[in-house]
Structure formats: structure tokens, C-alpha cells
Design a protein around this motif. Structure first.
Motif, PDB file in Angstrom:
ATOM      1  N   PRO A 116     -12.686  -4.792  -3.160  1.00 14.50           N
ATOM      2  CA  PRO A 116     -12.455  -4.100  -1.848  1.00 14.50           C
ATOM      3  C   PRO A 116     -11.034  -4.151  -1.504  1.00 14.50           C
ATOM      4  O   PRO A 116     -10.259  -4.778  -2.132  1.00 14.50           O
ATOM      5  CB  PRO A 116     -13.178  -5.388  -1.010  1.00 14.50           C
ATOM      6  CG  PRO A 116     -14.035  -6.074  -1.745  1.00 14.50           C
ATOM      7  CD  PRO A 116     -13.363  -5.984  -3.278  1.00 14.50           C
ATOM      8  N   PRO A 117     -10.495  -3.276  -0.677  1.00 12.09           N
ATOM      9  CA  PRO A 117      -8.925  -3.084  -0.280  1.00 12.09           C
ATOM     10  C   PRO A 117      -8.465  -4.419   0.002  1.00 12.09           C
ATOM     11  O   PRO A 117      -7.183  -4.630  -0.321  1.00 12.09           O
ATOM     12  CB  PRO A 117      -9.159  -1.965   0.862  1.00 12.09           C
ATOM     13  CG  PRO A 117     -10.401  -1.204   0.607  1.00 12.09           C
ATOM     14  CD  PRO A 117     -11.189  -2.413  -0.110  1.00 12.09           C
ATOM     15  N   VAL A 118      -9.279  -5.178   0.942  1.00  7.84           N
ATOM     16  CA  VAL A 118      -8.601  -6.526   1.141  1.00  7.84           C
ATOM     17  C   VAL A 118      -8.080  -7.219   0.256  1.00  7.84           C
ATOM     18  O   VAL A 118      -6.993  -8.084   0.244  1.00  7.84           O
ATOM     19  CB  VAL A 118      -9.768  -7.279   2.355  1.00  7.84           C
ATOM     20  CG1 VAL A 118     -10.592  -7.841   1.396  1.00  7.84           C
ATOM     21  CG2 VAL A 118      -8.918  -8.418   2.864  1.00  7.84           C
ATOM     22  N   ASN A 120      -7.161  -6.028  -2.752  1.00 12.19           N
ATOM     23  CA  ASN A 120      -5.980  -5.453  -3.494  1.00 12.19           C
ATOM     24  C   ASN A 120      -4.788  -5.503  -2.578  1.00 12.19           C
ATOM     25  O   ASN A 120      -3.470  -5.743  -2.956  1.00 12.19           O
ATOM     26  CB  ASN A 120      -6.357  -4.136  -3.701  1.00 12.19           C
ATOM     27  CG  ASN A 120      -7.410  -3.805  -4.830  1.00 12.19           C
ATOM     28  OD1 ASN A 120      -7.124  -4.799  -6.140  1.00 12.19           O
ATOM     29  ND2 ASN A 120      -8.300  -2.950  -4.937  1.00 12.19           N
ATOM     30  N   ASP A 121      -4.973  -5.557  -1.364  1.00 15.90           N
ATOM     31  CA  ASP A 121      -4.099  -5.717  -0.331  1.00 15.90           C
ATOM     32  C   ASP A 121      -3.150  -7.248  -0.484  1.00 15.90           C
ATOM     33  O   ASP A 121      -2.012  -7.275  -0.417  1.00 15.90           O
ATOM     34  CB  ASP A 121      -4.285  -5.514   0.986  1.00 15.90           C
ATOM     35  CG  ASP A 121      -4.637  -4.208   1.333  1.00 15.90           C
ATOM     36  OD1 ASP A 121      -4.155  -3.235   0.791  1.00 15.90           O
ATOM     37  OD2 ASP A 121      -5.094  -3.889   2.379  1.00 15.90           O
ATOM     38  N   GLN A 122      -4.230  -8.199  -0.812  1.00 13.39           N
ATOM     39  CA  GLN A 122      -3.503  -9.543  -0.921  1.00 13.39           C
ATOM     40  C   GLN A 122      -2.797  -9.626  -2.297  1.00 13.39           C
ATOM     41  O   GLN A 122      -1.714 -10.345  -2.256  1.00 13.39           O
ATOM     42  CB  GLN A 122      -4.771 -10.519  -1.042  1.00 13.39           C
ATOM     43  CG  GLN A 122      -4.268 -11.999  -0.986  1.00 13.39           C
ATOM     44  CD  GLN A 122      -3.440 -12.324  -0.110  1.00 13.39           C
ATOM     45  OE1 GLN A 122      -3.552 -12.408   1.052  1.00 13.39           O
ATOM     46  NE2 GLN A 122      -2.202 -13.112  -0.599  1.00 13.39           N
ATOM     47  N   GLN A 123      -3.429  -9.114  -3.423  1.00 15.75           N
ATOM     48  CA  GLN A 123      -2.662  -8.762  -4.441  1.00 15.75           C
ATOM     49  C   GLN A 123      -1.167  -8.348  -4.144  1.00 15.75           C
ATOM     50  O   GLN A 123      -0.238  -8.690  -5.101  1.00 15.75           O
ATOM     51  CB  GLN A 123      -3.348  -8.195  -5.701  1.00 15.75           C
ATOM     52  CG  GLN A 123      -4.535  -8.880  -5.997  1.00 15.75           C
ATOM     53  CD  GLN A 123      -4.371 -10.191  -6.938  1.00 15.75           C
ATOM     54  OE1 GLN A 123      -3.320 -10.017  -7.712  1.00 15.75           O
ATOM     55  NE2 GLN A 123      -5.029 -11.134  -6.715  1.00 15.75           N
ATOM     56  N   TRP A 124      -1.190  -7.197  -3.432  1.00 10.13           N
ATOM     57  CA  TRP A 124      -0.043  -6.472  -3.117  1.00 10.13           C
ATOM     58  C   TRP A 124       1.075  -7.457  -2.631  1.00 10.13           C
ATOM     59  O   TRP A 124       2.236  -7.661  -3.028  1.00 10.13           O
ATOM     60  CB  TRP A 124      -0.369  -5.431  -2.426  1.00 10.13           C
ATOM     61  CG  TRP A 124       0.866  -4.429  -2.037  1.00 10.13           C
ATOM     62  CD1 TRP A 124       2.122  -4.279  -2.613  1.00 10.13           C
ATOM     63  CD2 TRP A 124       1.024  -3.632  -0.671  1.00 10.13           C
ATOM     64  NE1 TRP A 124       2.920  -3.494  -2.037  1.00 10.13           N
ATOM     65  CE2 TRP A 124       2.433  -3.139  -0.820  1.00 10.13           C
ATOM     66  CE3 TRP A 124       0.265  -3.766   0.347  1.00 10.13           C
ATOM     67  CZ2 TRP A 124       2.799  -2.399   0.397  1.00 10.13           C
ATOM     68  CZ3 TRP A 124       0.707  -2.802   1.563  1.00 10.13           C
ATOM     69  CH2 TRP A 124       2.055  -2.184   1.678  1.00 10.13           C
ATOM     70  N   ARG A 125       0.695  -8.236  -1.554  1.00 10.16           N
ATOM     71  CA  ARG A 125       1.203  -9.169  -0.591  1.00 10.16           C
ATOM     72  C   ARG A 125       1.997 -10.030  -1.914  1.00 10.16           C
ATOM     73  O   ARG A 125       3.284 -10.578  -1.829  1.00 10.16           O
ATOM     74  CB  ARG A 125       0.625  -9.617   0.388  1.00 10.16           C
ATOM     75  CG  ARG A 125       0.518  -8.619   1.671  1.00 10.16           C
ATOM     76  CD  ARG A 125      -0.027  -9.372   2.891  1.00 10.16           C
ATOM     77  NE  ARG A 125      -1.473  -9.955   2.737  1.00 10.16           N
ATOM     78  CZ  ARG A 125      -2.335  -9.030   3.114  1.00 10.16           C
ATOM     79  NH1 ARG A 125      -2.092  -7.702   3.528  1.00 10.16           N
ATOM     80  NH2 ARG A 125      -3.644  -9.336   2.838  1.00 10.16           N
ATOM     81  N   ASN A 126       1.072 -10.713  -2.630  1.00 12.37           N
ATOM     82  CA  ASN A 126       1.613 -11.500  -3.662  1.00 12.37           C
ATOM     83  C   ASN A 126       2.849 -11.154  -4.630  1.00 12.37           C
ATOM     84  O   ASN A 126       3.824 -11.778  -4.916  1.00 12.37           O
ATOM     85  CB  ASN A 126       0.520 -12.236  -4.611  1.00 12.37           C
ATOM     86  CG  ASN A 126      -0.616 -13.083  -3.694  1.00 12.37           C
ATOM     87  OD1 ASN A 126      -0.472 -13.374  -2.701  1.00 12.37           O
ATOM     88  ND2 ASN A 126      -1.861 -12.765  -4.425  1.00 12.37           N
ATOM     89  N   GLN A 127       2.593  -9.929  -4.793  1.00 13.28           N
ATOM     90  CA  GLN A 127       3.658  -9.043  -5.719  1.00 13.28           C
ATOM     91  C   GLN A 127       5.022  -8.857  -5.229  1.00 13.28           C
ATOM     92  O   GLN A 127       6.044  -9.009  -5.805  1.00 13.28           O
ATOM     93  CB  GLN A 127       3.019  -7.866  -6.326  1.00 13.28           C
ATOM     94  CG  GLN A 127       3.676  -7.305  -7.353  1.00 13.28           C
ATOM     95  CD  GLN A 127       3.352  -7.972  -8.664  1.00 13.28           C
ATOM     96  OE1 GLN A 127       2.304  -8.491  -8.959  1.00 13.28           O
ATOM     97  NE2 GLN A 127       4.058  -7.760  -9.867  1.00 13.28           N
ATOM     98  N   ASP A 146      -8.398   1.777  -5.268  1.00 17.35           N
ATOM     99  CA  ASP A 146      -8.849   0.478  -5.434  1.00 17.35           C
ATOM    100  C   ASP A 146      -9.606   0.401  -6.640  1.00 17.35           C
ATOM    101  O   ASP A 146     -10.587  -0.548  -6.824  1.00 17.35           O
ATOM    102  CB  ASP A 146      -9.709  -0.149  -4.206  1.00 17.35           C
ATOM    103  CG  ASP A 146      -8.887  -0.216  -2.982  1.00 17.35           C
ATOM    104  OD1 ASP A 146      -7.896  -1.170  -3.005  1.00 17.35           O
ATOM    105  OD2 ASP A 146      -8.753   0.508  -2.058  1.00 17.35           O
ATOM    106  N   THR A 147      -9.585   1.375  -7.356  1.00 18.30           N
ATOM    107  CA  THR A 147     -10.428   1.346  -8.793  1.00 18.30           C
ATOM    108  C   THR A 147     -10.035   0.432  -9.864  1.00 18.30           C
ATOM    109  O   THR A 147      -8.965  -0.340  -9.696  1.00 18.30           O
ATOM    110  CB  THR A 147     -10.515   2.870  -9.453  1.00 18.30           C
ATOM    111  OG1 THR A 147      -8.673   2.960  -9.645  1.00 18.30           O
ATOM    112  CG2 THR A 147     -10.745   3.858  -8.334  1.00 18.30           C
TER     113      THR A 147
END
Length: 401
Positions: A116-118, A120-127, A146-147
Motif C-alpha cells: 500500500p502507498p502508506v 512505501n511512503d514510510q520507506q521513502w521517509r526512511n531513505q 507502488d508496484t
């Protein structure tokens, strides 16, 4: 003895050289808005000498960067670039005090995918917080989808091209100091993007990713680092990472001018490597891109490209996945072997070959061209239209039959 009058000394000073007619016309042409520049300007096709070509390259590159800056300023301010129905957003941090035009760019891709987007958004913030280079713009993009294959869908390549052009034009990035790295699914992306876009980067580092079908032959001129937890056995990531590292080392032994690599398999560590992989950044930072290598290994991925270093084929549709071209320069001789389509263009420069002397081009054992190649402003303009990259500008073009 007597002193010469000051007026006589002044009169004897050499006059400053005047710009050639061609350079004067190119100066006026490039000062116009892009839409107002006529495509049939005679000066574009007149032969240039070496000095004129260098001046024309600088002049036309400055104009191209102004055009890109004007076109992309709002997108960069919004931190979002859109091509078609895909938007690449990002956050960035700046480190160090390199002057404009000398800044490095670190493109750091997040993990996740097929979620889910949420998530992947968390992964982005971690990065965004994951790495800190000693100098440069550290930029963490958010994948447009989000694939499962977040970072190697076909739209990623042109989005990254546009992103790099904009950062060069607006934020003063040095196109010879652009670096690619990614963790987990971002590491998957590095495996895929680094070989097919090797001519964009100074170095790349893969953290905890899986290559899927991607190979490493195209990394001949791109220093490449592999980081993996020794206990990260999902999908055989640890075993495959070790095998790819060994393959790169073997290739380097056979070809010492290429395939520079670094492999770290951390014993006992799982998918998360406790930050040890940050050692990639100082290793990467020691490298700058060579946009004019004397040897190229170009292997097409399932996402095909029409340009790689100083080679250009007539559209990406002219290639299919797995096609390979090997190209070498020795003195004034250029040799191509492999799947070389009709209409392939050699993008030449005095940084690669002496354009004041005849050039001989051999394709799969057949002489395809022999003679001198004129430098022209048209070649420079065409090169800059493809990429806003002043360092990789071609000043002469040879289209092969």
C-alpha cells in the motif's frame, strides 16, 4: 638611449582576436528564446576548427542550460517532475559547500514495493534520513508507483534523465559527479538502472537488492559496489550478491581498465545491515564519470535505450533486450562488433579522437567509414537536445550505413 612614448607602447600591443563570423552568428542565435531560433541557420552546418568547436560548445551549452532552467524551475520548486501519467516526487538535503557547477548529486532509492502507498511512503521517509555524503545534494525520490518493480519500470529512465538535467541547470550539479544508490527494492532498481544508464553516473551502489534478470556486462565504465547481509537469504539475495561480486572481479582481472567494484557481504547480518553499508558513500565519492571511454560494452535491457556514451542508434525500437555492442577506440580507428543496426551514429569529440585527422570505422569486420569528420554546431545542438550535459557534448557526427 631614450624611452619610447607611452602612446607608442600602447599602439604596439597585439589586437584582441575577433570572434569568427560563425561564432558571432551562433552568439546571436543562442541569445534568442528557444522557440525563436531558426533551425536552418547556415552557421549551424559550417565546419568549425578545434578552438571554435570548444567555444561553440560552451556557448550553446549555456543556452541549453538556461532553457532547461526556465522550463523546470516550477517543477524543481515543487519537487515533482511529471512525464505522462507518472510523477516523480522527492525530498533532498544539501551537504558541504561546493560551488555552483561543482556539486555532486546522490540519487537514493527507497525500498518497499508491492505494498500500500502508506508502506512505501514510510520507506521513502526512511531513505531521506539514511545516508549523509560529505558533500553534495542528497536526493531521495518517491517511486511513481507502488508496484513490485518500483524503480525499473520504463518511465523511470526518462524521469531520472529529466531530474538530472534539472539539477544540473538549476542547482549547479556537476554531470560528472552524479551517483546512484538504493536499498532493498531500491537496490533492485540499482541492479537494473545502473547497467542501462551507466553513462549518466560516476558510481553506483546496491544495498540488499535482487538483480532479477539484470547482468553486469554494461557496468564496464561504472564503478559498482555491492552490499549485502550474509544472512539475507530471501530470494537467495546473499548468494547471488556474492556471485555477482565475483563476476565483476573476474571481469576486472580480464579487463583491468574496467569493471571497478567493491563487494561487502557482512557475516551474520540480515536484510538490515545496521548502517554498515554507509561505507559506500566515501568509496563512491572518489570517482568521477568518464563520458568518453575508449571502450564501451552496451547491453540492452528489456527497457531499451537509443544512446550510450558516444554511440547512438536510430531509436530504441531498433534494439531488443539482450542486444550487445562492443566498441573500442585505438588511435584513429573505431571498431564496433555485435548487433549494430543500420543508421547507428558515432557521437565524436576531440576528447575521444583527433578530429583534425581521418577516422576509420570498422563494423563487424567491414569498413563502414573512412575519412575526416567535420565539427559543426549542428552536432552540438543535437547532442544538447538529447541531454543537458555539457561534458558529453558531441562536436561531430558520423552516421553509418
Amino acid at each position: 638611449m631614450f624611452a619610447l612614448p607611452l602612446i607608442a607602447l600602447a599602439a604596439s600591443a597585439p589586437a584582441q582576436p575577433q570572434p569568427s563570423r560563425t561564432l558571432s552568428e551562433l552568439t546571436a542565435w543562442s541569445a534568442k528564446p528557444a522557440a525563436a531560433r531558426p533551425a536552418n541557420l547556415p552557421a549551424l552546418d559550417r565546419p568549425l576548427n578545434r578552438a571554435e568547436a570548444a567555444q561553440a560548445s560552451a556557448l550553446l551549452a549555456a543556452a541549453r542550460l538556461r532553457d532547461v532552467a526556465a522550463a523546470e524551475r516550477e517543477a524543481v520548486a515543487a519537487k515533482a517532475i511529471t512525464i505522462g501519467d507518472r510523477t516523480l516526487r522527492w525530498e533532498s538535503r544539501q551537504f558541504g559547500t561546493a560551488p555552483f557547477g561543482k556539486r555532486s548529486l546522490w540519487i537514493s532509492m527507497h525500498g518497499g514495493g508491492n505494498a500500500p502507498p502508506v508502506v512505501n511512503d514510510q520507506q521513502w521517509r526512511n531513505q531521506i534520513r539514511l545516508y549523509e555524503p560529505a558533500e553534495g545534494i542528497y536526493l531521495a525520490p518517491r517511486a511513481p508507483t507502488d508496484t513490485w518493480n518500483l524503480w525499473h519500470e520504463p518511465q523511470i529512465d526518462p524521469l531520472f534523465q529529466q531530474l538530472i538535467d534539472a539539477q544540473v541547470a538549476i542547482n549547479g550539479v556537476d554531470p560528472d559527479r552524479v551517483y546512484l544508490l538504493g536499498y532493498s527494492a531500491g537496490g533492485d532498481g540499482v541492479w537494473q538502472l545502473a547497467p542501462r544508464m551507466a553513462d549518466h553516473f560516476a558510481a553506483a551502489a546496491m544495498m540488499a537488492g535482487h538483480p532479477n534478470e539484470a547482468g553486469v556486462a554494461g557496468l564496464r565504465n561504472l564503478p559498482f559496489a555491492i552490499f549485502m547481509g550474509g544472512a539475507d537469504a530471501a530470494y537467495d539475495r546473499n548468494r547471488i550478491a556474492a556471485e555477482k561480486g565475483a563476476e565483476l572481479a573476474k571481469r576486472h582481472a580480464a579487463d583491468p581498465g574496467g569493471y571497478v567494484s567493491m563487494t561487502r557481504i557482512y557475516p551474520g547480518l540480515p536484510h538490515w545491515m545496521n548502517g554498515k553499508d554507509a561505507e559506500a558513500l566515501p568509496w563512491m565519492a572518489q570517482f568521477t564519470r568518464n563520458p568518453w571511454p575508449k571502450r564501451i560494452v552496451w547491453v540492452q535491457d528489456d527497457v531499451t535505450h537509443d544512446r550510450f556514451y558516444w554511440l547512438h542508434i536510430p531509436g530504441a525500437a531498433a534494439a531488443k533486450a539482450g542486444d550487445r555492442i562492443d566498441a573500442t577506440v585505438a588511435g584513429q580507428a573505431i571498431t564496433l562488433t555485435g548487433a549494430v543496426p543500420a543508421g547507428t551514429t558515432l557521437r565524436l569529440s576531440d576528447r575521444l579522437i583527433d578530429l583534425d585527422k581521418p577516422v576509420r570505422v570498422t563494423v563487424n569486420g567491414r569498413v563502414a567509414f573512412a575519412g575526416k569528420v567535420p565539427r559543426t554546431a549542428a552536432a552540438i545542438v543535437a547532442s544538447l537536445a538529447e541531454r543537458a550535459d555539457p561534458v558529453s557534448v558531441a562536436t561531430a557526427l558520423v552516421r553509418l550505413p
